[in-house]
Design a protein around this motif. Structure first.
Motif, PDB file in Angstrom:
ATOM      1  N   ASN A  49     -93.933  16.407 -31.713  1.00 10.07           N
ATOM      2  CA  ASN A  49     -93.159  15.786 -30.638  1.00 10.07           C
ATOM      3  C   ASN A  49     -92.213  16.786 -29.958  1.00 10.07           C
ATOM      4  O   ASN A  49     -90.997  16.580 -29.876  1.00 10.07           O
ATOM      5  N   PRO A  50     -92.766  17.879 -29.438  1.00 14.22           N
ATOM      6  CA  PRO A  50     -91.897  18.917 -28.859  1.00 14.22           C
ATOM      7  C   PRO A  50     -91.246  18.469 -27.550  1.00 14.22           C
ATOM      8  O   PRO A  50     -91.803  17.665 -26.802  1.00 14.22           O
ATOM      9  N   SER A  51     -90.074  19.031 -27.270  1.00 11.52           N
ATOM     10  CA  SER A  51     -89.375  18.779 -26.011  1.00 11.52           C
ATOM     11  C   SER A  51     -89.585  19.965 -25.080  1.00 11.52           C
ATOM     12  O   SER A  51     -89.566  21.118 -25.518  1.00 11.52           O
ATOM     13  N   LEU A  52     -89.794  19.673 -23.796  1.00 13.43           N
ATOM     14  CA  LEU A  52     -90.056  20.709 -22.811  1.00 13.43           C
ATOM     15  C   LEU A  52     -89.237  20.456 -21.548  1.00 13.43           C
ATOM     16  O   LEU A  52     -88.983  19.297 -21.180  1.00 13.43           O
ATOM     17  N   ASN A  53     -88.864  21.529 -20.895  1.00 10.37           N
ATOM     18  CA  ASN A  53     -88.199  21.451 -19.595  1.00 10.37           C
ATOM     19  C   ASN A  53     -89.187  21.901 -18.523  1.00 10.37           C
ATOM     20  O   ASN A  53     -89.804  22.964 -18.638  1.00 10.37           O
ATOM     21  N   VAL A  94    -106.379  23.068 -25.987  1.00 11.63           N
ATOM     22  CA  VAL A  94    -105.656  23.412 -24.764  1.00 11.63           C
ATOM     23  C   VAL A  94    -104.738  22.244 -24.440  1.00 11.63           C
ATOM     24  O   VAL A  94    -105.188  21.109 -24.277  1.00 11.63           O
ATOM     25  N   LEU A  95    -103.447  22.527 -24.377  1.00 11.81           N
ATOM     26  CA  LEU A  95    -102.417  21.537 -24.080  1.00 11.81           C
ATOM     27  C   LEU A  95    -101.883  21.808 -22.680  1.00 11.81           C
ATOM     28  O   LEU A  95    -101.448  22.925 -22.383  1.00 11.81           O
ATOM     29  N   VAL A  96    -101.949  20.805 -21.813  1.00  8.04           N
ATOM     30  CA  VAL A  96    -101.560  20.964 -20.407  1.00  8.04           C
ATOM     31  C   VAL A  96    -100.445  19.974 -20.085  1.00  8.04           C
ATOM     32  O   VAL A  96    -100.567  18.781 -20.372  1.00  8.04           O
ATOM     33  N   VAL A  97     -99.360  20.475 -19.518  1.00 14.07           N
ATOM     34  CA  VAL A  97     -98.222  19.633 -19.150  1.00 14.07           C
ATOM     35  C   VAL A  97     -97.876  19.928 -17.696  1.00 14.07           C
ATOM     36  O   VAL A  97     -97.547  21.066 -17.339  1.00 14.07           O
ATOM     37  N   LEU A  98     -97.922  18.904 -16.843  1.00 17.64           N
ATOM     38  CA  LEU A  98     -97.754  19.079 -15.408  1.00 17.64           C
ATOM     39  C   LEU A  98     -96.691  18.126 -14.875  1.00 17.64           C
ATOM     40  O   LEU A  98     -96.766  16.907 -15.106  1.00 17.64           O
ATOM     41  N   ASN A  99     -95.731  18.671 -14.165  1.00 20.30           N
ATOM     42  CA  ASN A  99     -94.751  17.841 -13.477  1.00 20.30           C
ATOM     43  C   ASN A  99     -95.273  17.565 -12.072  1.00 20.30           C
ATOM     44  O   ASN A  99     -95.255  18.439 -11.211  1.00 20.30           O
ATOM     45  N   LEU A 100     -95.734  16.354 -11.858  1.00 20.42           N
ATOM     46  CA  LEU A 100     -96.314  15.987 -10.570  1.00 20.42           C
ATOM     47  C   LEU A 100     -95.270  15.311  -9.682  1.00 20.42           C
ATOM     48  O   LEU A 100     -95.527  14.301  -9.030  1.00 20.42           O
ATOM     49  N   SER A 101     -94.100  15.913  -9.656  1.00 19.81           N
ATOM     50  CA  SER A 101     -93.017  15.388  -8.822  1.00 19.81           C
ATOM     51  C   SER A 101     -92.143  16.536  -8.347  1.00 19.81           C
ATOM     52  O   SER A 101     -92.197  17.650  -8.874  1.00 19.81           O
ATOM     53  N   SER A 148     -99.263  15.470 -33.819  1.00 20.88           N
ATOM     54  CA  SER A 148    -100.283  16.436 -34.228  1.00 20.88           C
ATOM     55  C   SER A 148    -100.065  17.812 -33.602  1.00 20.88           C
ATOM     56  O   SER A 148    -100.703  18.793 -34.005  1.00 20.88           O
ATOM     57  N   ILE A 149     -99.179  17.900 -32.603  1.00 12.81           N
ATOM     58  CA  ILE A 149     -98.859  19.201 -31.996  1.00 12.81           C
ATOM     59  C   ILE A 149     -97.958  19.946 -32.969  1.00 12.81           C
ATOM     60  O   ILE A 149     -96.792  19.591 -33.155  1.00 12.81           O
ATOM     61  N   ASN A 150     -98.493  20.979 -33.586  1.00 13.96           N
ATOM     62  CA  ASN A 150     -97.721  21.686 -34.602  1.00 13.96           C
ATOM     63  C   ASN A 150     -98.303  23.075 -34.814  1.00 13.96           C
ATOM     64  O   ASN A 150     -99.506  23.236 -34.959  1.00 13.96           O
ATOM     65  N   GLY A 151     -97.455  24.097 -34.777  1.00  8.41           N
ATOM     66  CA  GLY A 151     -97.908  25.444 -35.069  1.00  8.41           C
ATOM     67  C   GLY A 151     -97.712  26.397 -33.906  1.00  8.41           C
ATOM     68  O   GLY A 151     -97.003  26.115 -32.932  1.00  8.41           O
ATOM     69  N   GLU A 152     -98.359  27.552 -34.019  1.00 11.19           N
ATOM     70  CA  GLU A 152     -98.246  28.580 -32.995  1.00 11.19           C
ATOM     71  C   GLU A 152     -99.221  28.333 -31.847  1.00 11.19           C
ATOM     72  O   GLU A 152    -100.400  28.098 -32.071  1.00 11.19           O
TER      73      GLU A 152
END
Length: 465
Positions: A450-454, A412-419, A431-435
């Motif tokens: 090394n994915p980029s996210l908005n 489980v990968l969690v990305v949070l913008n706390l601003s 190591s983040i790679n795949g579906e």
């Protein structure tokens, strides 16, 4: 987390995975099976199988419905089960003292009789009925227990004044400014025995599954250890301590305590007084302080926070959903408080009637989705049943908190913008790679190293593999 601690953690996870991971469906285990496991536990506090991926819900009976009764609350059981709730924690159900009462109805925590039910809520049979209904639906039930003090017209004061602490003039005393209660004296063995007898009564008579224990750290650890041992002879119980500083409680008697520090960190981030870099030091300290298998209850609100410090919207502003996602995905058991799923925007009165408005349960689906996320992904499970978390660095670490939790084939990968500002970031993890499944968007995405996210302001994204 240093290398030695990390290695020990993953070795423990590997052993737990081999022993107990049985997939994503929640399964109730019988009392006989739990008792056997308890008897075979070599050390520490036994954690029942049903608690490994549970979410807990705090029930404020007085304010839940117009009637403010057990029977009226029971009408909500189906909805709560569909939302994914596993454990119902009832705030104190006992009669409330009238002497020195605060407000019209008084505080639930000024107990008049430990072996009776507040007549405003119904009868003992009414309570037993709601427990039976809850059990039939797959819930577990805890009740709030106030062991540190009683109300001023509790029968114990009349019959056993020696069971109470006194000042230099021989007068009974109240803890702090809690003038509606009198403090008990745990130097008195007879009082201890009476308290354990009362605790045992509800497990035997109403078949409850454990306790949330008010100000547990103000009561001696050896009392709780003795109480837990005697309760477990009736049935294996789950124990939640309203405490964070006395770690011995987790070593001797309790499964879970309060994540007060993390709660205050979230409040601080929302107010701009702290940032995302303040989160990992707290969790690193947990790995050092907490005994194996123990964990904290994580929350963005509860009865104290709502009534005394403000609603989630007052404290967390536009970040309410983001911090809720955070509380459900970090290590620990998430809490939902009465009315939280309805987007309650008022501070509930503590000593008066103040009914929750259920006309628009606007966050019901949101919390159902969070409950399902917790249930279906063993990496997010509680204590030793789940995985630890590894933070992932970005170019905006003060504003963005990104982490992953991996157990066996589940990540489980969690990305949070706390601003409050949009962020474009790169996750520095090859190591983040795949579906992956973008959980909230319900779509399959391909993530490369090394994915980029908005991320929009206060945005959150959860990916599952």
């Amino acid at each position: 987390m240093n290398k030695i601690i990390r290695n020990a953690w993953f070795l423990a996870l590997f052993a737990i995975a081999l022993y107990s991971c049985t997939g994503s469906v929640k399964q109730d285990t019988g009392t006989q099976q739990e008792s056997t496991a308890l008897e075979n536990s070599e050390q520490g506090v036994f954690h029942p199988e049903w608690s490994k991926n549970a979410t807990i819900y705090e029930v404020n009976v007085r304010q839940y419905t117009k009637e403010g009764t057990f029977k009226a609350f029971a009408e909500h059981l189906t909805r709560l089960r569909q939302m994914g709730v596993d454990i119902l924690w009832f705030m104190p159900i006992h009669p409330i003292s009238e002497k020195n009462r605060k407000g019209t109805l008084g505080s639930y925590y000024a107990v008049q009789d430990y072996k009776a039910v507040n007549p405003e809520f119904g009868t003992l049979e009414d309570f037993k009925s709601v427990v039976d209904q809850a059990h039939d639906m797959g819930f577990k039930v805890l009740i709030d227990w106030v062991a540190n003090h009683t109300g001023w017209d509790n029968q114990w004061i009349k019959d056993h004044p020696e069971w109470y602490k006194k000042d230099s003039t021989g007068n009974m005393i109240a803890p702090f400014d809690w003038t509606d209660v009198a403090q008990l004296d745990y130097g008195n063995q007879e009082m201890r025995e009476a308290m354990i007898d009362a605790l045992s009564y509800w497990v035997s008579e109403a078949d409850i599954d454990g306790y949330r224990c008010d100000v547990a750290g103000m009561v001696p650890v050896d009392f709780w250890a003795n109480a837990r041992e005697q309760l477990n002879e009736i049935k294996p119980v789950f124990m939640l301590a309203e405490d964070e500083s006395e770690i011995a409680l987790l070593e001797e008697a309790f499964n879970m305590n309060y994540g007060w520090e993390f709660h205050h960190i979230m409040n601080g981030i929302a107010k701009g007084k702290k940032n995302a870099n303040d989160i990992m030091p707290y969790f690193d300290s947990v790995t050092i302080k907490y005994p194996e298998g123990a964990y904290a209850m994580q929350f963005i609100t509860n009865h104290d926070e709502n009534s005394w410090n403000g609603t989630v919207f007052e404290r967390l502003g536009d970040g309410v959903e983001t911090f809720a996602v955070l509380s459900f995905t970090v290590p620990g058991m998430p809490l939902i408080y009465s009315g939280q799923e309805a987007g309650m925007k008022k501070r509930l009165e503590f000593f008066e009637k103040d009914q929750i408005d259920w006309s628009n349960i606007q966050f019901g689906d949101f919390y159902q989705k969070l409950d399902q996320l917790k249930n279906d992904n063993k990496a997010l499970w509680n204590g030793s049943a789940g995985a630890w978390m590894d933070r992932i660095s970005t170019e905006a670490d003060e504003n963005v908190f990104a982490f992953k939790r991996t157990l066996d084939d589940n990540t489980v990968l969690v990305v949070l913008n706390l601003s409050g500002e949009a962020q474009t970031i790169t996750l520095q993890d090859e190591s983040i790679n795949g579906e992956f499944t973008n959980y909230f968007a319900n779509e399959i995405v391909e993530l490369n190293a090394n994915p980029s996210l908005n991320l929009k302001a206060w945005g959150y994204q959860v990916y599952i593999k």
